[in-house]
Design a protein around this motif. Structure first.
Motif, PDB file in Angstrom:
ATOM      1  N   ARG A 203       0.857  -1.191   0.000  1.00 42.17           N
ATOM      2  CA  ARG A 203       0.000   0.000   0.000  1.00 42.17           C
ATOM      3  C   ARG A 203       0.889   1.236   0.000  1.00 42.17           C
ATOM      4  O   ARG A 203       1.819   1.337   0.802  1.00 42.17           O
TER       5      ARG A 203
ATOM      6  N   THR B  90       0.960   5.570  -0.258  1.00 45.82           N
ATOM      7  CA  THR B  90       0.216   6.826  -0.247  1.00 45.82           C
ATOM      8  C   THR B  90       1.189   8.001  -0.233  1.00 45.82           C
ATOM      9  O   THR B  90       2.167   7.985   0.517  1.00 45.82           O
TER      10      THR B  90
ATOM     11  N   LYS C 283       0.894  12.209   0.110  1.00 47.62           N
ATOM     12  CA  LYS C 283      -0.006  13.353   0.295  1.00 47.62           C
ATOM     13  C   LYS C 283       0.815  14.625   0.370  1.00 47.62           C
ATOM     14  O   LYS C 283       1.821  14.667   1.082  1.00 47.62           O
TER      15      LYS C 283
ATOM     16  N   ALA D 142      -2.197  -1.214  -3.593  1.00 42.56           N
ATOM     17  CA  ALA D 142      -3.003   0.002  -3.679  1.00 42.56           C
ATOM     18  C   ALA D 142      -2.083   1.199  -3.621  1.00 42.56           C
ATOM     19  O   ALA D 142      -1.046   1.158  -2.957  1.00 42.56           O
ATOM     20  N   HIS D 143      -2.451   2.228  -4.349  1.00 41.47           N
ATOM     21  CA  HIS D 143      -1.660   3.453  -4.230  1.00 41.47           C
ATOM     22  C   HIS D 143      -2.572   4.647  -4.397  1.00 41.47           C
ATOM     23  O   HIS D 143      -3.642   4.561  -5.005  1.00 41.47           O
ATOM     24  N   GLY D 144      -2.126   5.749  -3.843  1.00 41.74           N
ATOM     25  CA  GLY D 144      -2.910   6.972  -3.977  1.00 41.74           C
ATOM     26  C   GLY D 144      -2.022   8.172  -3.743  1.00 41.74           C
ATOM     27  O   GLY D 144      -1.050   8.092  -3.000  1.00 41.74           O
ATOM     28  N   ALA D 145      -2.357   9.265  -4.420  1.00 42.37           N
ATOM     29  CA  ALA D 145      -1.590  10.495  -4.225  1.00 42.37           C
ATOM     30  C   ALA D 145      -2.550  11.672  -4.176  1.00 42.37           C
ATOM     31  O   ALA D 145      -3.531  11.707  -4.916  1.00 42.37           O
ATOM     32  N   THR D 146      -2.274  12.607  -3.295  1.00 40.29           N
ATOM     33  CA  THR D 146      -3.095  13.815  -3.232  1.00 40.29           C
ATOM     34  C   THR D 146      -2.206  15.050  -3.179  1.00 40.29           C
ATOM     35  O   THR D 146      -1.092  15.006  -2.653  1.00 40.29           O
TER      36      THR D 146
END
Lengths: 445, 256
Positions: free
Chosen positions: A346, A348, A350, A376-380
């Motif tokens: 995972r 992330t 931010k 899973a990956h996510g960037a904000t």
């Protein structure tokens, strides 16, 4: 236009002098160093045309002629460096000035039998058998700065824990740099080896004693045996005009756990290459990072987590706070090899942009070759929330203090993840001073 | 205390309030009622200084000074408190630290000594009893994961700690069950003082069974279309807002 060739040549001409200064010590390293230099020469300094350096322009480094840092700068006392040490922890602390070990400033506490926490300069004399394979392997990657480090390495920290040992207090490796005249370069090399079932917390700190121009090119190799548990903290608060380029290479054996917390605050240009290889089934790693920039600072975190074996887990959270004209890069590569089934990864990233002129390039890079995995990956990327700011201001807290409070709140998740109190307190204090524009928020919890 | 004269307010260039006139004297409780979209919350927020709510005409005097020229934090320091309809969650900032910082900003502004953590905690615990708030909430992040009722209690708790001169409570009753409503109303009633004014912004009459207002105003389409005593609220309860929508709407009500 900056002439890159000249800069390369300055390192190359420095090398002859460096070799002479080694005066025939560690002859077994001579060919390794020469090969590394040749490698550096062949690779050349990276430019933004290189895929891995697209968003990080190192021309200010290429345009500066550095000389090797003076290994014996002005005499300092323990009191002079107290704001950088982990005094309260009563821990073993190796202090390095401009890359060279300072016995006077260091404290080595009583350690469990077989544990070695010494300078690399000394270890090169005494622990060749252990070091040689580790050092020889380090050239397998195509990185100019890493090759340069190998060519010039002569000191750093060596930490070894024999099987089943636990070092309770954190081990602090403190690298202080001072450059009052010409730009200088230092090349710390740290080797940390934890044998089966051992446990330790390692803190790496890098700090500038003045506002001089210098260049830290460090390489830290961490070899983690089966069933080990390791906490690794890095606090980077180099001088605002310095360059900080590091490689951290971690290899984990089965059922080991590795928890990293990296905080970057200083430096004009920072590049952290961070590679973790999950090389045994059941290994687990946690990578937490925080970068805080202002002015014209640039910070680049390139991380790679290599799921080489099945049943491994990785969690990565990097947070950035970018103000004024500063810029950042986050490149998070996760590789899941063909046989690494049941991998769980995972990631992330931010980012909080505090100014219209600040910027961040964030790139997740997932390369998955196994079919039974969870990734899973996510960037904000965002700004301070106007509703939150208004809520605080409507209670009498002024705009600057409210901004600081919310910025601190954004970072606080990273602090909460740090389980060792003296480290948490120190990072908290440094961070708070950095974020405070207003006195009412001094001494935040 | 508060005097609003012909106040026009726009959001993103669209006029929402079309000339509000209202006078609130010290110690009075005024209820502003109206259906959704009538401009009640806009009025509450513009008084607290929310950016983006632009006064285009008119004047607001707060104890004789021009309120609209003041920053939100200065309004708070001068004694204005807005109880939010939707209290904001702020992860990472503890309720305790937030409120202590707020109180000390106000105290400092008024030339009072700042409270240290211990003194503040004593004060906070005493005030929490007023709204029957769970003591554990003080150490949690501001409103994070609070239930609707806990958030509203937290607003009234903050009001109790900050001791404003003028409290504007925006739909403090919404989302509360009858027991919670009674608790929150008791808390507000306990904070009634001859020198403290309260403006209750509400959609429903039921809050006014517990907090009895001196004056009731009906806001419709950005204008106060009717004002009266507490009995007006009962009339609204019975008839709804529709009977006010014709005829009376264009003339701003004149208050004393």
């Amino acid at each position: 236009m900056i002439d890159l060739v000249d800069e390369k040549n300055s390192h190359i001409s420095n090398f002859a002098e460096f070799e002479r200064s080694m005066n025939g010590r560690h002859p077994w390293l001579a060919s390794l160093r020469k090969d590394a230099l040749a490698r550096f020469e062949a690779l050349g300094l990276p430019t933004t045309r290189d895929e891995q350096w697209r968003f990080t322009n190192i021309s200010p480094i290429a345009g500066t002629a550095f000389r090797p840092a003076d290994p014996k700068p002005d005499s300092l006392t323990v009191a002079d460096i107290s704001s950088y040490t982990l005094c309260e922890a009563r821990c073993t602390q190796l202090v390095f000035l401009n890359g060279s070990y300072s016995e006077n400033l260091s404290t080595v506490k009583f350690l469990p039998k077989g544990v070695r926490i010494i300078s690399l300069a000394k270890a090169l004399e005494t622990d060749r058998e252990l070091l040689e394979p580790l050092l020889l392997n380090s050239l397998s990657e195509d990185d100019a700065f890493r090759a340069l480090n190998t060519a010039f390495m002569s000191d750093g920290a060596f930490v070894y824990l024999p099987p089943g040992t636990t070092v309770k207090e954190p081990i602090h490796l403190l690298f202080l740099s001072s450059s009052r005249t010409d730009p200088t370069a230092s090349f710390p090399r740290n080797i940390i080896v934890l044998d089966e079932g051992s446990q330790a917390d390692i803190v790496e700190s890098y700090a500038g004693l003045d506002r001089g121009i210098y260049f830290t090119d460090s390489v830290t190799q961490v070899l983690i045996g089966p069933n080990c548990s390791v906490g690794h903290y890095k606090l980077q608060r180099e001088s605002p005009s310095s360059f900080h380029l590091t490689t951290l290479h971690v290899v984990q054996d089965r059922d080991s756990s590795y928890s990293s917390h990296s905080v970057s605050l200083g430096g004009a240009i920072t590049r952290n290459n961070f590679n973790v290889v999950l090389n045994g089934s059941g290994a687990d790693c946690e990578l937490n990072g925080l970068y805080v920039t202002k002015g014209h600072q640039h910070v680049d975190n390139h991380t790679t987590i290599d799921h080489a074996m099945p049943n491994c887990t990785s969690r990565e959270l990097y947070k950035g706070i970018l103000d004024e004209n500063s810029t950042g890069v986050f490149n998070g590569r996760v590789v899941v090899r063909k046989d690494a089934q049941k991998s769980n990864a995972r990631q992330t990233n931010k980012n909080l942009l505090l100014s219209r002129h600040a910027g961040i390039n964030t790139t997740p890079q997932l390369e998955i070759f196994a079919d039974d995995v969870k990734c899973a990956h996510g960037a904000t990327i965002g700004q301070l929330n106007e509703e939150e700011l208004f809520y605080l201001r409507s209670r009498g807290i002024d705009r600057d203090a409210a901004r600081t409070l919310l910025t601190y709140a954004f970072a606080s998740e990273m602090l909460a993840a740090i389980k060792i109190k003296p480290i948490q307190c120190q990072i908290d204090l440094v961070l708070m001073n950095r974020l405070s524009r207003h006195e009412t928020t001094r001494g935040l919890p | 205390m508060l005097e609003i004269r012909d106040l026009h307010v726009s959001i993103d260039g669209k006029e929402i309030l079309h000339g509000i006139n209202l006078v609130v004297n010290p110690g009075e409780i005024h209820a502003i009622m109206g259906p959704n979209g009538s401009g009640k919350s806009t009025l509450a927020k513009v008084l607290a200084g929310r950016e983006g709510y632009t006064p285009t005409r008119g004047k607001v005097l707060y104890n004789g000074t021009d309120l609209l020229q003041m920053l939100p934090e200065d309004r708070a320091r001068e004694g204005i408190f807005l109880g939010f309809q939707y209290p904001v969650e702020i992860p990472g900032v503890s309720n305790m630290y937030f409120l202590k910082t707020a109180l000390n900003s106000i105290r400092k502004h008024n030339g009072l000594e700042e409270l240290d953590a211990m003194d503040f905690l004593v004060l906070a615990k005493e005030k929490m009893k007023l709204v029957d708030m769970d003591e554990g909430l003080i150490n949690r992040a501001v409103n994070e994961g609070f239930s609707g009722g806990e958030k509203k209690r937290n607003e009234v708790f903050q009001m109790a700690v900050l001791e404003p001169k003028l409290a504007i409570l925006d739909e403090t009753d919404s989302g509360l069950d009858i027991d919670a409503l009674r608790t929150v109303a008791d808390g507000v009633n306990a904070l009634r003082r001859p020198d403290r004014s309260i403006v209750l912004v509400t959609h429903y009459q039921r809050l006014l069974n517990y907090i009895v207002p001196d004056k009731v105003h009906v806001l419709l389409d950005g204008r106060i279309v009717k004002s009266g005593g507490k009995e007006l609220a009962l009339e609204l309860e019975e008839k709804g807002y529709a009977w006010l929508e014709n005829g009376t709407g264009s003339k701003p009500a004149v208050m004393s």
